[in-house]
Design a protein around this motif. Sequence first.
Motif, PDB file in Angstrom:
ATOM      1  N   ARG A 152       0.978  -1.181   0.104  1.00 49.79           N
ATOM      2  CA  ARG A 152      -0.071   0.042  -0.073  1.00 49.79           C
ATOM      3  C   ARG A 152       0.811   1.135   0.004  1.00 49.79           C
ATOM      4  NH1 ARG A 152      -3.364  -3.375   3.101  1.00 49.79           N
ATOM      5  NH2 ARG A 152      -2.285  -2.883   5.127  1.00 49.79           N
ATOM      6  N   GLU A 153       1.955   1.263   0.911  1.00 49.25           N
ATOM      7  CA  GLU A 153       2.877   2.350   0.852  1.00 49.25           C
ATOM      8  C   GLU A 153       3.690   2.494  -0.345  1.00 49.25           C
ATOM      9  OE1 GLU A 153       6.427   4.188   3.750  1.00 49.25           O
ATOM     10  OE2 GLU A 153       5.237   2.297   4.311  1.00 49.25           O
ATOM     11  N   ARG A 154       4.099   1.368  -0.936  1.00 46.45           N
ATOM     12  CA  ARG A 154       4.846   1.333  -2.240  1.00 46.45           C
ATOM     13  C   ARG A 154       4.135   2.004  -3.471  1.00 46.45           C
ATOM     14  NH1 ARG A 154       6.003  -3.717  -2.525  1.00 46.45           N
ATOM     15  NH2 ARG A 154       7.669  -3.770  -0.813  1.00 46.45           N
ATOM     16  N   GLY A 155       2.825   1.315  -3.419  1.00 40.98           N
ATOM     17  CA  GLY A 155       2.038   1.342  -4.649  1.00 40.98           C
ATOM     18  C   GLY A 155       2.057   0.262  -5.630  1.00 40.98           C
ATOM     19  N   TYR A 156       2.730  -0.468  -5.429  1.00 33.73           N
ATOM     20  CA  TYR A 156       2.594  -1.901  -6.097  1.00 33.73           C
ATOM     21  C   TYR A 156       3.315  -2.884  -5.407  1.00 33.73           C
ATOM     22  CZ  TYR A 156       7.617  -0.577  -6.838  1.00 33.73           C
ATOM     23  OH  TYR A 156       8.996  -0.447  -6.831  1.00 33.73           O
ATOM     24  N   ALA A 157       3.136  -4.368  -5.936  1.00 30.39           N
ATOM     25  CA  ALA A 157       3.636  -5.466  -5.156  1.00 30.39           C
ATOM     26  C   ALA A 157       4.712  -5.989  -5.680  1.00 30.39           C
ATOM     27  CB  ALA A 157       2.449  -6.424  -5.086  1.00 30.39           C
ATOM     28  N   VAL A 158       5.602  -6.739  -5.041  1.00 30.92           N
ATOM     29  CA  VAL A 158       6.630  -7.357  -5.627  1.00 30.92           C
ATOM     30  C   VAL A 158       6.895  -8.717  -4.855  1.00 30.92           C
ATOM     31  CG1 VAL A 158       9.261  -7.499  -5.637  1.00 30.92           C
ATOM     32  CG2 VAL A 158       8.116  -5.221  -5.549  1.00 30.92           C
ATOM     33  N   ASP A 159       7.107  -9.722  -5.506  1.00 30.23           N
ATOM     34  CA  ASP A 159       7.489 -11.100  -5.043  1.00 30.23           C
ATOM     35  C   ASP A 159       8.634 -11.813  -5.814  1.00 30.23           C
ATOM     36  OD1 ASP A 159       7.113 -13.850  -6.814  1.00 30.23           O
ATOM     37  OD2 ASP A 159       5.341 -12.460  -7.636  1.00 30.23           O
ATOM     38  N   ARG A 160       9.404 -12.443  -4.985  1.00 25.85           N
ATOM     39  CA  ARG A 160      10.771 -12.738  -5.267  1.00 25.85           C
ATOM     40  C   ARG A 160      10.431 -14.400  -5.217  1.00 25.85           C
ATOM     41  NH1 ARG A 160      13.487  -8.316  -6.846  1.00 25.85           N
ATOM     42  NH2 ARG A 160      12.753  -6.414  -5.499  1.00 25.85           N
ATOM     43  N   GLU A 161      10.034 -15.137  -6.168  1.00 26.11           N
ATOM     44  CA  GLU A 161       9.786 -16.377  -6.175  1.00 26.11           C
ATOM     45  C   GLU A 161       8.915 -16.907  -5.104  1.00 26.11           C
ATOM     46  OE1 GLU A 161      13.763 -18.575  -7.138  1.00 26.11           O
ATOM     47  OE2 GLU A 161      14.576 -16.962  -6.193  1.00 26.11           O
ATOM     48  N   GLU A 162       8.058 -16.004  -4.744  1.00 22.25           N
ATOM     49  CA  GLU A 162       6.969 -16.618  -4.038  1.00 22.25           C
ATOM     50  C   GLU A 162       5.968 -17.168  -4.517  1.00 22.25           C
ATOM     51  OE1 GLU A 162       5.442 -13.213  -2.199  1.00 22.25           O
ATOM     52  OE2 GLU A 162       7.423 -11.976  -1.914  1.00 22.25           O
ATOM     53  N   GLY A 163       5.596 -17.248  -5.817  1.00 23.84           N
ATOM     54  CA  GLY A 163       4.645 -18.066  -6.430  1.00 23.84           C
ATOM     55  C   GLY A 163       4.981 -19.113  -7.290  1.00 23.84           C
ATOM     56  N   VAL A 164       6.399 -18.619  -8.012  1.00 26.48           N
ATOM     57  CA  VAL A 164       6.904 -19.738  -8.990  1.00 26.48           C
ATOM     58  C   VAL A 164       8.572 -19.599  -8.667  1.00 26.48           C
ATOM     59  CG1 VAL A 164       7.411 -20.478 -11.460  1.00 26.48           C
ATOM     60  CG2 VAL A 164       5.402 -19.530 -10.579  1.00 26.48           C
ATOM     61  N   THR A 165       9.076 -20.794  -8.533  1.00 29.19           N
ATOM     62  CA  THR A 165      10.729 -20.763  -8.290  1.00 29.19           C
ATOM     63  C   THR A 165      11.132 -20.277  -9.486  1.00 29.19           C
ATOM     64  OG1 THR A 165      10.416 -22.658  -6.732  1.00 29.19           O
ATOM     65  CG2 THR A 165      12.668 -22.163  -7.616  1.00 29.19           C
ATOM     66  N   GLY A 166      12.316 -19.190  -9.247  1.00 31.89           N
ATOM     67  CA  GLY A 166      12.946 -18.778 -10.550  1.00 31.89           C
ATOM     68  C   GLY A 166      12.542 -17.756 -10.982  1.00 31.89           C
ATOM     69  N   ILE A 167      11.145 -17.047 -10.726  1.00 31.15           N
ATOM     70  CA  ILE A 167      10.569 -16.125 -11.323  1.00 31.15           C
ATOM     71  C   ILE A 167      10.299 -15.076 -10.232  1.00 31.15           C
ATOM     72  CG2 ILE A 167       8.515 -15.253 -12.541  1.00 31.15           C
ATOM     73  CD1 ILE A 167       9.981 -17.054 -14.015  1.00 31.15           C
ATOM     74  N   ALA A 168      10.614 -13.741 -10.442  1.00 30.13           N
ATOM     75  CA  ALA A 168      10.109 -12.452  -9.769  1.00 30.13           C
ATOM     76  C   ALA A 168       8.855 -11.857 -10.389  1.00 30.13           C
ATOM     77  CB  ALA A 168      11.258 -11.612  -9.569  1.00 30.13           C
ATOM     78  N   GLY A 169       8.128 -11.100  -9.694  1.00 32.15           N
ATOM     79  CA  GLY A 169       6.894 -10.495 -10.195  1.00 32.15           C
ATOM     80  C   GLY A 169       6.712  -9.176  -9.739  1.00 32.15           C
ATOM     81  N   PHE A 170       6.085  -8.338 -10.217  1.00 31.38           N
ATOM     82  CA  PHE A 170       5.513  -6.831  -9.900  1.00 31.38           C
ATOM     83  C   PHE A 170       4.252  -6.615 -10.456  1.00 31.38           C
ATOM     84  CE2 PHE A 170      10.248  -7.319 -11.041  1.00 31.38           C
ATOM     85  CZ  PHE A 170      10.688  -6.429  -9.835  1.00 31.38           C
ATOM     86  N   GLY A 171       3.294  -6.376  -9.372  1.00 32.75           N
ATOM     87  CA  GLY A 171       1.984  -6.283  -9.681  1.00 32.75           C
ATOM     88  C   GLY A 171       1.498  -4.875  -9.363  1.00 32.75           C
ATOM     89  N   PHE A 172       0.431  -4.624  -9.949  1.00 31.20           N
ATOM     90  CA  PHE A 172      -0.050  -3.151 -10.101  1.00 31.20           C
ATOM     91  C   PHE A 172      -1.884  -3.452 -10.065  1.00 31.20           C
ATOM     92  CE2 PHE A 172       4.091  -3.003 -11.603  1.00 31.20           C
ATOM     93  CZ  PHE A 172       4.467  -1.855 -11.151  1.00 31.20           C
ATOM     94  N   ALA A 173      -2.417  -2.999  -9.084  1.00 32.77           N
ATOM     95  CA  ALA A 173      -3.825  -2.968  -9.012  1.00 32.77           C
ATOM     96  C   ALA A 173      -4.478  -1.941  -9.947  1.00 32.77           C
ATOM     97  CB  ALA A 173      -4.373  -2.777  -7.551  1.00 32.77           C
ATOM     98  N   LEU A 174      -5.605  -2.197 -10.639  1.00 37.26           N
ATOM     99  CA  LEU A 174      -6.059  -1.195 -11.439  1.00 37.26           C
ATOM    100  C   LEU A 174      -7.304  -0.514 -10.707  1.00 37.26           C
ATOM    101  CD1 LEU A 174      -6.432  -3.582 -14.743  1.00 37.26           C
ATOM    102  CD2 LEU A 174      -4.728  -1.792 -14.071  1.00 37.26           C
ATOM    103  N   ARG A 175      -6.867   0.608 -10.394  1.00 43.38           N
ATOM    104  CA  ARG A 175      -7.963   1.519  -9.611  1.00 43.38           C
ATOM    105  C   ARG A 175      -9.137   2.324 -10.100  1.00 43.38           C
ATOM    106  NH1 ARG A 175      -2.498   3.432  -6.753  1.00 43.38           N
ATOM    107  NH2 ARG A 175      -1.995   1.690  -5.400  1.00 43.38           N
TER     108      ARG A 175
END
Length: 270
Positions: free
Chosen positions: A203-226
């Motif tokens: 919430r503070e940053r404005g977007y989500a980050v995951d580092r191999e939380e959903g898939v091993t070897g893959i990082a993700g950056f997520g953005f809610a459409l508001r």
Amino acid sequence: MSETDSQTDSEPESEPAPTPQTGGVREVKSAGRTVELLEVLAERGNRPARLRLAEELGVPRSSMYALLQTLIDRGWVRTDATGSLYAIGIRALLTGTSYLDSDPLVRAAHPYLHEASDALGETIHLARLDGADVVHLATRESHEYVRTFSRVGRRLPAHAGALGKALPAERPDELFPEGGLEQLTPNTHTDRAVLAADLAAIRERGYAVDREEGVTGIAGFGFALRHEAPATDAISCSVPVARLTEEHERQIVAVMREVRAKIEATASRR
């Protein structure tokens, strides 16, 4: 369908009392049973079911067999040559395709998903919140690598991965049901306190980050459409951690923020 149920089950067609979920209207038992069966078959994916599925759903075998045969005749269920294995049928695909074709956000987002993928060379997703999960509505694959698991219609827990986490971070209500949180990789947040802290940071940053939380070897950056509140849709960029540098991460965030703004503006106009 109801005649078959009454002949084989000797059960009433409707539930004894209305429920809040049906808005005070009595649920039709045969309809509810049909939907439940289709959902179970869909969740099984490439693992066909046998008639003993009746025990799992608490339905007499005679009723389940009659229901399966009706759905096979109508194309909602398919079976093998022996007639003993059952899986979701082609009608489900046609209905799902119609859902995507008629959804204004999916149509509005498509050119911008391509724009982001071309700019970044990575895989871009659009997903929608469904209960405590997110469902992929559109994917633009990277030319650098192919993710066979990123298909449209794929369902993932919202707590596992940036695409999902971007949405509960926008919602004031409790999204996740009681009980344990599924662990997809060693990095998945399964501790609720840790997850809550992560959502606060999102919430503070404005977007989500995951580092191999959903898939091993893959990082993700997520953005809610508001364009709607609370947000129900999100976009994300997935990148192999092997080629994720600080400079590329900054580029991903900048491009995805710009693409989010374009999708939100287009969706609001529509």
